[in-house]
Motif scaffolding. Sequence first.
Motif: not given
Length: 258
Positions: A55-69
Amino acid sequence: MTQHSRDTPQFYLTAPSPCPYLPGRHERKVFTHLVGNKAGELNDLLTHGGFRRSQSIAYRPACDHCRACVSVRVVANEFKPSRNQRKILARNADIVGEQRNPVPTSEQYSVFRAYLDQRHRHGGMADMTVLDYAMMVEDSHVQTRLIEYRKRTPDTGVTGRGGELIAAALTDVLGDGLSMVYSFYEPNEQHRSLGTFMILDHIARARRLGLPYVYLGYWIEGSKKMDYKGRYLPQQRLAPSGWLRIDASGEMQPEPQD
């Protein structure tokens, strides 16, 4: 929201929540709003940096201790379908894709609802109403299109229109490619492998438009839900050092910076 905040993105971080892709892990996301006169430019810039739009949101994973995405984009002009992918294209030769403005219809929602009920009935979108679906389609401040896939009829060659709707894809048109935001299909047509077919069709569309990439979202090694995205080669995957190319042999090498 002030004009300054509309044109100058503000970024926010979500609280941890269970990861929907890798058991036992938690996810966090950084996000911003895509509104205002510069929404299209911002969407292009953020997509290049690994963000996705909802929708009107842009997002990106920002996970602690994980870069799988890992963000993935297919190199459209160099893509060559595998033997199995060619079979899927042949199997769906009776399907015509029609590009439309992002306007929701009851016909689309019927297919969308059937898709969720059979394929993702325990997922985060399972409770979406017809109004939720309308918001998903309409709430966009960037160049968005809806591709409807219909069965050919005897009149299709004359009118250009197909018959029964069996699949659809919500797609953003970027400066350098097509970004597949969300796609769904009639679950009773599972034998057609329509998810694969829509990706192959978008690669062909990008070629015709002179766009170098098709953005598929996140490839997640070890996730059955997302692992399929690694099959479209050559492709580029976003690493901390930039976009890295994966060719048909599986070899990885840096791409020149845009």
